[in-house]
Scaffold this motif. Structure first.
Motif, PDB file in Angstrom:
ATOM      1  N   GLU A 157       0.827  -1.209   0.000  1.00 32.33           N
ATOM      2  CA  GLU A 157       0.000   0.000   0.000  1.00 32.33           C
ATOM      3  C   GLU A 157       0.862   1.260   0.000  1.00 32.33           C
ATOM      4  OE1 GLU A 157      -3.302   1.473  -0.921  1.00 32.33           O
ATOM      5  OE2 GLU A 157      -3.305  -0.623  -0.310  1.00 32.33           O
ATOM      6  N   GLY A 158       0.636   2.094  -1.017  1.00 30.83           N
ATOM      7  CA  GLY A 158       1.373   3.348  -1.136  1.00 30.83           C
ATOM      8  C   GLY A 158       2.668   3.244  -1.905  1.00 30.83           C
ATOM      9  N   ASP A 159       3.082   2.038  -2.261  1.00 31.78           N
ATOM     10  CA  ASP A 159       4.324   1.843  -3.008  1.00 31.78           C
ATOM     11  C   ASP A 159       3.960   1.460  -4.445  1.00 31.78           C
ATOM     12  OD1 ASP A 159       6.618   0.536  -4.231  1.00 31.78           O
ATOM     13  OD2 ASP A 159       7.543   0.568  -2.249  1.00 31.78           O
ATOM     14  N   GLY A 160       4.165   2.396  -5.373  1.00 32.11           N
ATOM     15  CA  GLY A 160       3.743   2.166  -6.753  1.00 32.11           C
ATOM     16  C   GLY A 160       4.380   0.956  -7.395  1.00 32.11           C
ATOM     17  N   GLY A 161       5.694   0.772  -7.199  1.00 26.54           N
ATOM     18  CA  GLY A 161       6.378  -0.351  -7.827  1.00 26.54           C
ATOM     19  C   GLY A 161       5.882  -1.687  -7.314  1.00 26.54           C
ATOM     20  N   ALA A 162       5.743  -1.812  -5.989  1.00 29.69           N
ATOM     21  CA  ALA A 162       5.273  -3.072  -5.413  1.00 29.69           C
ATOM     22  C   ALA A 162       3.823  -3.351  -5.797  1.00 29.69           C
ATOM     23  CB  ALA A 162       5.413  -3.025  -3.891  1.00 29.69           C
ATOM     24  N   LEU A 163       3.014  -2.303  -5.879  1.00 27.80           N
ATOM     25  CA  LEU A 163       1.620  -2.495  -6.288  1.00 27.80           C
ATOM     26  C   LEU A 163       1.534  -2.998  -7.725  1.00 27.80           C
ATOM     27  CD1 LEU A 163      -0.187   0.574  -4.681  1.00 27.80           C
ATOM     28  CD2 LEU A 163      -0.725  -1.839  -4.289  1.00 27.80           C
ATOM     29  N   LEU A 164       2.390  -2.481  -8.591  1.00 25.66           N
ATOM     30  CA  LEU A 164       2.376  -2.958  -9.974  1.00 25.66           C
ATOM     31  C   LEU A 164       2.724  -4.434 -10.034  1.00 25.66           C
ATOM     32  CD1 LEU A 164       4.009   0.023 -11.890  1.00 25.66           C
ATOM     33  CD2 LEU A 164       1.654  -0.774 -12.082  1.00 25.66           C
ATOM     34  N   ARG A 165       3.696  -4.879  -9.223  1.00 22.89           N
ATOM     35  CA  ARG A 165       4.029  -6.305  -9.191  1.00 22.89           C
ATOM     36  C   ARG A 165       2.824  -7.110  -8.706  1.00 22.89           C
ATOM     37  NH1 ARG A 165       9.676  -7.543  -9.139  1.00 22.89           N
ATOM     38  NH2 ARG A 165       9.044  -9.715  -8.807  1.00 22.89           N
ATOM     39  N   TYR A 166       2.095  -6.550  -7.733  1.00 24.57           N
ATOM     40  CA  TYR A 166       0.891  -7.235  -7.258  1.00 24.57           C
ATOM     41  C   TYR A 166      -0.129  -7.379  -8.375  1.00 24.57           C
ATOM     42  CZ  TYR A 166      -3.859  -7.569  -5.556  1.00 24.57           C
ATOM     43  OH  TYR A 166      -5.179  -7.937  -5.406  1.00 24.57           O
ATOM     44  N   TRP A 167      -0.408  -6.274  -9.072  1.00 27.58           N
ATOM     45  CA  TRP A 167      -1.438  -6.318 -10.122  1.00 27.58           C
ATOM     46  C   TRP A 167      -1.045  -7.280 -11.237  1.00 27.58           C
ATOM     47  CZ3 TRP A 167      -1.431  -0.613  -8.908  1.00 27.58           C
ATOM     48  CH2 TRP A 167      -2.586  -0.249  -8.191  1.00 27.58           C
ATOM     49  N   VAL A 168       0.225  -7.313 -11.580  1.00 26.58           N
ATOM     50  CA  VAL A 168       0.669  -8.223 -12.637  1.00 26.58           C
ATOM     51  C   VAL A 168       0.408  -9.672 -12.234  1.00 26.58           C
ATOM     52  CG1 VAL A 168       2.710  -9.164 -13.792  1.00 26.58           C
ATOM     53  CG2 VAL A 168       2.375  -6.685 -13.679  1.00 26.58           C
ATOM     54  N   ASN A 169       0.889 -10.064 -11.063  1.00 31.66           N
ATOM     55  CA  ASN A 169       0.773 -11.466 -10.667  1.00 31.66           C
ATOM     56  C   ASN A 169      -0.632 -11.853 -10.243  1.00 31.66           C
ATOM     57  OD1 ASN A 169       3.428 -11.980 -11.254  1.00 31.66           O
ATOM     58  ND2 ASN A 169       4.157 -11.856  -9.141  1.00 31.66           N
ATOM     59  N   ALA A 170      -1.330 -10.933  -9.558  1.00 33.41           N
ATOM     60  CA  ALA A 170      -2.689 -11.266  -9.110  1.00 33.41           C
ATOM     61  C   ALA A 170      -3.635 -11.420 -10.297  1.00 33.41           C
ATOM     62  CB  ALA A 170      -3.210 -10.181  -8.163  1.00 33.41           C
ATOM     63  N   SER A 171      -3.550 -10.524 -11.276  1.00 31.80           N
ATOM     64  CA  SER A 171      -4.440 -10.626 -12.432  1.00 31.80           C
ATOM     65  C   SER A 171      -4.166 -11.905 -13.211  1.00 31.80           C
ATOM     66  CB  SER A 171      -4.292  -9.409 -13.338  1.00 31.80           C
ATOM     67  OG  SER A 171      -2.958  -9.257 -13.801  1.00 31.80           O
ATOM     68  N   ASP A 172      -2.892 -12.271 -13.361  1.00 31.11           N
ATOM     69  CA  ASP A 172      -2.559 -13.500 -14.076  1.00 31.11           C
ATOM     70  C   ASP A 172      -3.051 -14.725 -13.325  1.00 31.11           C
ATOM     71  OD1 ASP A 172      -1.236 -14.843 -16.279  1.00 31.11           O
ATOM     72  OD2 ASP A 172       0.273 -15.472 -14.832  1.00 31.11           O
TER      73      ASP A 172
END
Length: 996
Positions: A591-606
């Protein structure tokens, strides 16, 4: 006698073309016109005539590239153009229009910060090039809604790398704007290896780009030009012949030849081009000549204030010399600037400078720019660096080069920052105390320059520089493991092997004494590479270590990323529920960390797509894609997230929405390791929508670029491999299909189930086809297929834990199951009960939408083999309805073929009665009547497409002929087939001929 012709000669067709393109832009179709030609051919005159005739409602934003040697100031022409907009509209309105891109725009134009309340952050803080590009695109789109914009950049041959990258982006991204981009370049300066040469080649493939090369004037046009210059004094034939011969039809040379006083016979004509270019200059006083040499050192265009700062005479002496130069037609006045009437004259004068004189003039400019930089908000370090280098003062050029690199980085001009970093490295050994001047050591500078190269898309050069840094760095230096980590990341970005071994070496070098933060980044990177390589147990162990180290170091970012990797890896090895929970925990930590959130969205969506939660996968991917655009990383993480949205959209039957995302992602021209996913998706979609030829052609064109990524990523091997199997099957290439299918058996580690299960279904189709038609392959291949079949089933049985196993398992079994009696006895894929189970499995909410019509089609074929025609007709009708509503063109086409072969009439297939009659050998007129009614429903564009179908053109060729995309052509073809009730393009062409 005039210095330039009062009227433009010989360019009226080019001018009319520009005006026509502007009319198209007014209607909402953005366009780019690139005007090339040799020096003096009239490029500037043409665009001046065009801009002078612009209507009041058209906004002109123009910039000119600057000649600063091999490393030009970043975004120089773009800044000039945008400052015009700021001057017209005001800083506040411009910042309001750019929205979330305010910080990026302030990074480019620091003077805008004065109008801000301080909420945009420090200029350049955390700005990525993608953010800046997106901000400029938004700005142009927003203001073009009010008034059409002509965005003009002259002298592309001098363009800086950052501006060229921006132009690439704008040409693809300004899809909903009213912007006419006009670019000019000198063709003889764009030689082999020049970056603009590649840019031009790419641009020529874009249907929204027109490239025009200006030719030389004809004899009649030269005569007309000469007469207009000489007013009442018509040249004699001998003089005219000489002017025409010596000018070669180049307008500028004609003007110079005619403009020489006393040029009335051949004896007055200069013998060389240099003499011609310097003819006016050499007639001036010494003070005027010295001024021109000073101006030439500064560039094609110099402001009066800057010229006054570098001129060593009095203001009156400057004015006198400048006035003489203007009256002689060597200089022009443009606003507050002095500019050479032609760059060729400036270059001839520059070549005439003595070495000592050149160095003194460069030093004056460097000092003047330093004084301006100390008092103003504009960044001038690139200019300072250039002029100190010209003055041969490396000691003063070096700190300016370092500052210019920082300024370029702050403006997200990574390519320019990298060039400046390389320049600084070249000066390192000749500068006293470079560490103090640079504020860092050489190895750190090499690392930063390599990072800039990577961000600029120069992956190979960044890797080469990191390798060079490692070669210079002692193994026991603290910098060494950091350089190893960077090398591993760059290898991964390039889709090259070696990342895992390099990261393992970094851990070994770190030992027990390395910094925890660096150790956390290495452990996390290694866990990620192990996961991608399919080494799931190792990935989990490494991710767990990374979590502990990152938490101990107080790093929520790497704790989140490591937790994310641990979750995905656990799920893939069988702990699905725990894995999903860990991925959600990673979001909380990010939460609040753009880079880590992007990694979350990539792996979670897949992950959600692979387990069948398609709508949730789309939601997560689009949520992440929106954030990627805000963060300016749409060309990297954004492209992956787009592909993660595309696959579940296909599963939901939302093909057009998915195609829009693919178009956008490919337009960004991302590096292959990011593009591979959308390319694979496009090929697969083309195949299942019925364009086998187009899909095959695209696959052949891009396959070589995919191989590198396939080597290091199991998910890519399986995803692309499945598409390759299906393409080979569609092209009736059973040997090729088997070569692709057996690859999964060569995997060293257990295949990732979410990707492996669809692959195994495709492999089952190959096994079934070989069993049904053993003569289509060699005896050795047939034996190999039979011997390997149990291994495929064993793989399938190992993946029962995966949520979508029941779906893919049912299809695997149905492809291979044989009917016990009837026409299908002993033939794979003919067991009706097995296909009914597959139909039932395809009805699950987690099943991709294209499976249901396919299963119904195969069930119908089995029912026909069992002589149950009523059941077969019902199954075919259901398959037809579902494939049409779901956009699965390949299934629809096969349904129509099967029905026609069986003599079964289906509702919704135009000409169905005719197909049945033809099968029975009876002709009738009902089909013609139906065809006539259907043809009447075609739009004008569809009739055009139908004519080209009749010529035998492919979708791509139709698109090129009609200036539309191949995708749009495909949509028109599908509509034509539907309206005509034609099963194939050939049938549609026949009907078109029958009705003409």
């Amino acid at each position: 006698m005039t210095m330039s012709a009062p009227a433009m000669i010989g360019r009226h067709a080019d001018l009319a073309r520009l005006e026509a393109r502007l009319d198209e832009v007014r209607a909402g179709a953005p366009f780019t016109v690139i005007i090339g030609g040799e020096a003096g051919i009239g490029k500037t005159r043409l665009v001046r005539e065009f801009t002078a005739g612009l209507a009041p409602d058209v906004r002109l934003l123009a910039g000119q590239c600057v000649d600063l040697g091999s490393v030009a100031a970043p975004y120089a022409p773009v800044k000039t153009a945008l400052r015009t907009l700021v001057a017209e509209e005001g800083a506040s309105r411009v910042l309001e229009a750019v929205g979330p891109g305010r910080a990026a725009l302030v990074a480019l134009l620091p003077e805008l910060a004065a109008s801000e309340s301080g909420d945009v952050g420090a200029p350049g803080a955390g700005i990525a090039s993608g953010q800046l590009h997106e901000a400029i695109a938004v700005l142009l789109e927003t203001f073009s809604r009010e008034r059409p914009i002509v965005f003009m950049i002259e002298d592309l041959h001098w363009i800086d790398a950052a501006s060229l990258t921006l132009l690439r982006f704008l040409m693809r991204a300004l899809g909903s704007s009213r912007v006419l981009t006009v670019l000019t370049y000198r063709s003889e300066d764009v030689t082999r290896g020049h970056p603009v040469r590649t840019f031009l080649s790419e641009a020529e493939r874009d249907r929204w780009v027109e490239r025009r090369e200006l030719g030389r004037l004809t004899r009649a046009q030269v005569r007309k030009l000469a007469k207009s210059l000489m007013a009442d004094e018509a040249p004699s034939e001998s003089v005219f012949d000489t002017v025409f011969r010596r000018s070669d039809g180049v307008p500028f040379f004609v003007e110079e030849l005619v403009g020489i006083d006393g040029c009335r016979d051949e004896g007055e004509v200069p013998d060389t081009l240099r003499e011609l270019l310097l003819a006016r200059y050499e007639r001036l006083s010494e003070s005027a000549q010295e001024l021109l040499r000073l101006v030439a050192t500064g560039g094609v265009r110099i402001s009066h204030a800057l010229l006054a700062a570098v001129h060593d005479g009095t203001p009156d002496e400057l004015d006198t010399a400048a006035r003489e130069s203007v009256l002689a037609g060597v200089l022009m006045i443009e606003g507050d600037d002095y500019a050479f009437r032609h760059a060729l004259v400036r270059e001839a004068i520059l070549a005439d400078l003595l070495p000592g004189e050149r160095a003194r003039f460069h030093a004056r400019y460097a000092e003047a720019y330093e004084a301006a930089a100390a008092t103003g908000t504009r960044r001038l370090a690139a200019e300072i660096s250039y002029h100190w280098l010209g003055a041969h003062d490396a000691a003063r050029a070096f700190p300016a080069t370092m500052q210019a690199m920082r300024e370029a980085r702050a403006a997200a001009a990574y390519a320019t920052a990298a060039q400046l970093g390389e320049r600084a490295l070249g000066l390192w050994d000749v500068v006293p105390d470079p560490v103090a001047a640079a504020g860092m050591g050489k190895l750190e500078l090499m690392g930063r320059t390599a990072s800039h190269l990577r961000n600029a898309g120069e992956g190979e050069r960044s890797l080469a520089l990191i390798k060079a840094a490692l070669a210079e760095c002692p193994r026991d230096e603290p910098q060494y493991p950091r350089l190893l980590r960077d090398k591993a990341l760059y290898l991964g970005n390039l889709g090259r092997p070696g990342s895992i071994e390099t990261l393992e070496e970094a851990l070994e070098v770190l030992g027990d004494s390395g910094a925890d933060e660096l150790r956390a980044t290495v452990l996390t990177a290694l866990a990620g590479r192990l996961m991608i390589d399919g080494r799931l147990d190792d990935a989990v162990d490494m991710a767990d270590q990374a979590i502990d180290v990152a938490a101990g170091a107080g790093s929520p970012r790497y704790t989140s990323v490591a937790t994310n990797i641990a979750g995905v890896s656990r799920a893939a090895r069988g702990e699905v529920e725990q894995g999903v929970a860990l991925v959600e925990r990673a979001r909380e930590l990010a939460e609040g960390d753009g880079g880590a959130l992007l990694r979350y969205w990539v792996n979670a969506s897949d992950m959600h797509y692979l387990i069948g939660n398609h709508r949730e996968a789309v939601r997560l991917a689009e949520e992440g894609l929106a954030r990627a655009r805000e963060q300016g990383v749409e060309r990297s993480s954004g492209v992956i997230l787009a592909s993660n949205a595309v696959d579940p959209l296909f599963a939901l039957g939302e093909w057009e929405r998915a195609e829009e995302l693919i178009d956008r992602a490919l337009a960004l021209d991302a590096p292959t390791p990011f593009n591979v996913y959308v390319l694979r998706a496009r090929i697969w979609a083309m195949l299942w929508r019925g364009d086998t030829a187009g899909a095959t052609d695209l696959y052949r064109r891009v396959r070589s670029s995919l191989l590198g990524v396939m080597e290091v990523e199991m998910q890519t091997r399986l995803g692309v491999g499945r598409v390759a199997i299906e393409l080979a099957l569609a092209n009736d290439d059973l040997p090729g299909a088997w070569r692709e299918a057996r690859c999964i058996l060569d995997e060293i580690h257990p295949p990732l189930p979410g990707y492996a299960l669809p692959y195994l279904w495709a492999a089952a189709r190959v096994i079934a086809a070989v069993r049904a038609r053993p003569r289509a392959v060699t005896d050795a291949t047939a034996s190999e297929v039979e011997a390997a079949a149990p291994a495929f089933r064993a793989l399938l049985d190992r993946m029962t834990f995966w949520p979508s196993h029941p779906i893919w398992g049912a299809f695997f079994e149905a492809e291979l199951a044989e009917a016990s009696d009837g026409a299908g006895a002993g033939v794979p894929g003919t067991d009706i009960a097995a296909w009914r189970s597959a139909v039932e499995a395809s009805a699950a909410s987690t099943a991709p939408g294209f499976l249901a019509p396919y299963a119904l089609l195969r069930q119908a074929e089995a029912e026909l083999g069992g002589a149950d025609r009523p059941a077969a007709r019902a199954s075919l009708q259901a398959s037809l309805d579902m494939s049409e509503s779901g956009g699965v063109g390949a299934v629809r086409d096969r349904v129509v073929r099967v029905a026609a072969a069986a003599g079964i009439a289906l509702d919704g297939v135009g000409g169905g009665a005719g197909l049945v009659a033809a099968a029975g050998g009876v002709a009738g007129s009902a089909a013609s009547d139906a065809d006539g009614a259907a043809t009447a429903e075609l739009t004008a564009r569809e009739r055009q497409v139908l004519e080209l179908i009749a010529e035998g053109l492919s979708n791509r060729q139709i698109g090129e002929r009609l200036f539309i995309s191949g995708k749009t052509a495909s949509v028109h073809v599908s509509a034509i087939l539907r309206k005509l009730g034609a099963a194939t393009r050939t049938e549609a062409a026949y009907r078109a001929g029958a009705l003409s």
